[in-house]
Design a protein around this motif. Structure first.
Motif, mmCIF file in Angstrom:
data_model
loop_
_atom_site.group_PDB
_atom_site.id
_atom_site.type_symbol
_atom_site.label_atom_id
_atom_site.label_comp_id
_atom_site.label_asym_id
_atom_site.label_seq_id
_atom_site.Cartn_x
_atom_site.Cartn_y
_atom_site.Cartn_z
ATOM 1 N N GLU A 58 0.616 -1.094 -0.022
ATOM 2 C CA GLU A 58 -0.150 -0.062 0.020
ATOM 3 C C GLU A 58 0.790 1.139 -0.066
ATOM 4 N N LYS A 59 1.928 1.473 0.660
ATOM 5 C CA LYS A 59 2.881 2.489 0.936
ATOM 6 C C LYS A 59 3.660 2.549 -0.328
ATOM 7 N N LYS A 61 2.289 1.790 -3.457
ATOM 8 C CA LYS A 61 1.178 2.214 -4.284
ATOM 9 C C LYS A 61 1.063 3.801 -4.071
ATOM 10 N N THR A 62 1.133 4.033 -2.991
ATOM 11 C CA THR A 62 0.668 5.477 -2.403
ATOM 12 C C THR A 62 1.982 6.305 -2.999
ATOM 13 N N ASP A 63 3.089 5.929 -2.535
ATOM 14 C CA ASP A 63 4.343 6.811 -2.921
ATOM 15 C C ASP A 63 4.447 6.881 -4.633
ATOM 16 N N ILE A 66 1.940 9.473 -5.759
ATOM 17 C CA ILE A 66 2.428 10.926 -5.455
ATOM 18 C C ILE A 66 3.491 11.334 -6.080
ATOM 19 N N ASN A 138 -6.497 9.372 -3.090
ATOM 20 C CA ASN A 138 -5.051 8.987 -2.724
ATOM 21 C C ASN A 138 -4.123 10.348 -2.315
ATOM 22 N N ASP A 141 -5.501 11.130 1.330
ATOM 23 C CA ASP A 141 -5.060 10.216 2.359
ATOM 24 C C ASP A 141 -3.475 10.555 2.646
ATOM 25 N N TYR A 142 -2.752 10.919 1.437
ATOM 26 C CA TYR A 142 -1.315 11.240 1.587
ATOM 27 C C TYR A 142 -1.367 12.716 2.447
#
Length: 236
Positions: A58-59, A61-63, A66, A138, A141-142
């Motif tokens: 998940e991290k 994916k988020t990174d 961003i 996304n 959440d970030y």
């Protein structure tokens, strides 16, 4: 290439943003141990490993998102009018720095303090290949994670409430996430509140994100009311 520069991009964003752009092992004494392995311990270990793997995925994916977001063709619009209107009548002492595309508001109360970031990102020329709801969730959440991390000494275990919502209507999408904090060390109690409110409409992403920590519960209430006032002034 993005994987190599991802960390640098994220760190650079928190310090500054442009108006537009594609923003040897230690020696140990030998110890002999006897370990008894049971089916239960194997199961617990597997479950823990699976959970850690899921969080890591998940991290990543988020990174990745961003990094793509700030590497796309985006511009920052002025939010001074929004800040001026929402801050009218505020009881907090405040200082505003509106450089680098973000209005950063520092708040000070009698028994605590906090901050609010206000920004508007023009995505009309962006080449992001994601739908509106994916982008908003996304990014929201970030930014919530970045904002809540600014409450010094507060961990997830200190949150007594946690709310998250995303709604979309035709060409508009709204995101809201907030949490309240109450932490006591046996001598004093701290009250905190953090919230991220964001609206994506007509290719413009407007974000208001703040956090406040005080020994006075009423100051926390005043801060949450101030965040609500900002939300009222964000067009949706």
């Amino acid at each position: 290439m993005k994987a190599k520069v991802m960390t640098a991009i994220l760190a650079a964003f928190m310090l500054t943003m442009t108006a537009c752009g594609t923003i040897s092992p230690p020696i140990q004494n030998a110890v002999t141990e006897t370990t008894t392995t049971t089916a239960e311990s194997i199961h617990d270990s597997a479950a823990s490993s699976e959970a850690e793997s899921s969080l890591e995925d998940e991290k990543i994916k988020t990174d990745t998102f961003i990094a793509e977001f700030f590497d796309s063709n985006i511009c920052f619009a002025d939010t001074s009018a929004l800040v001026t209107e929402a801050m009218k009548g505020s009881s907090f002492e405040n200082e505003i720095d509106n450089s680098n595309g973000v209005n950063k508001i520092t708040l000070k109360g009698s028994n605590g303090g906090g901050m609010i970031d206000v920004l508007c990102i023009d995505l009309s020329q962006s080449d992001l290949d994601h739908d509106m709801e994916y982008i908003l969730e996304n990014f929201g959440d970030y930014y919530f994670g970045q904002t809540s991390a600014q409450m010094s000494g507060i961990t997830e275990d200190d949150f007594v409430s946690n709310y998250r919502m995303t709604s979309s209507v035709v060409s508009k999408c709204k995101y809201q996430r907030y949490g309240s904090v109450q932490k006591s060390d046996g001598m004093a109690t701290q009250f905190g509140y953090t919230e991220t409110y964001a609206v994506l409409s007509e290719d413009k992403l407007t974000v208001v994100s703040g956090a406040f920590l005080s020994s006075d519960m009423m100051e926390r209430q005043s801060f949450s009311q101030l965040m609500a006032k900002f939300a009222e002034n964000v067009k949706y």
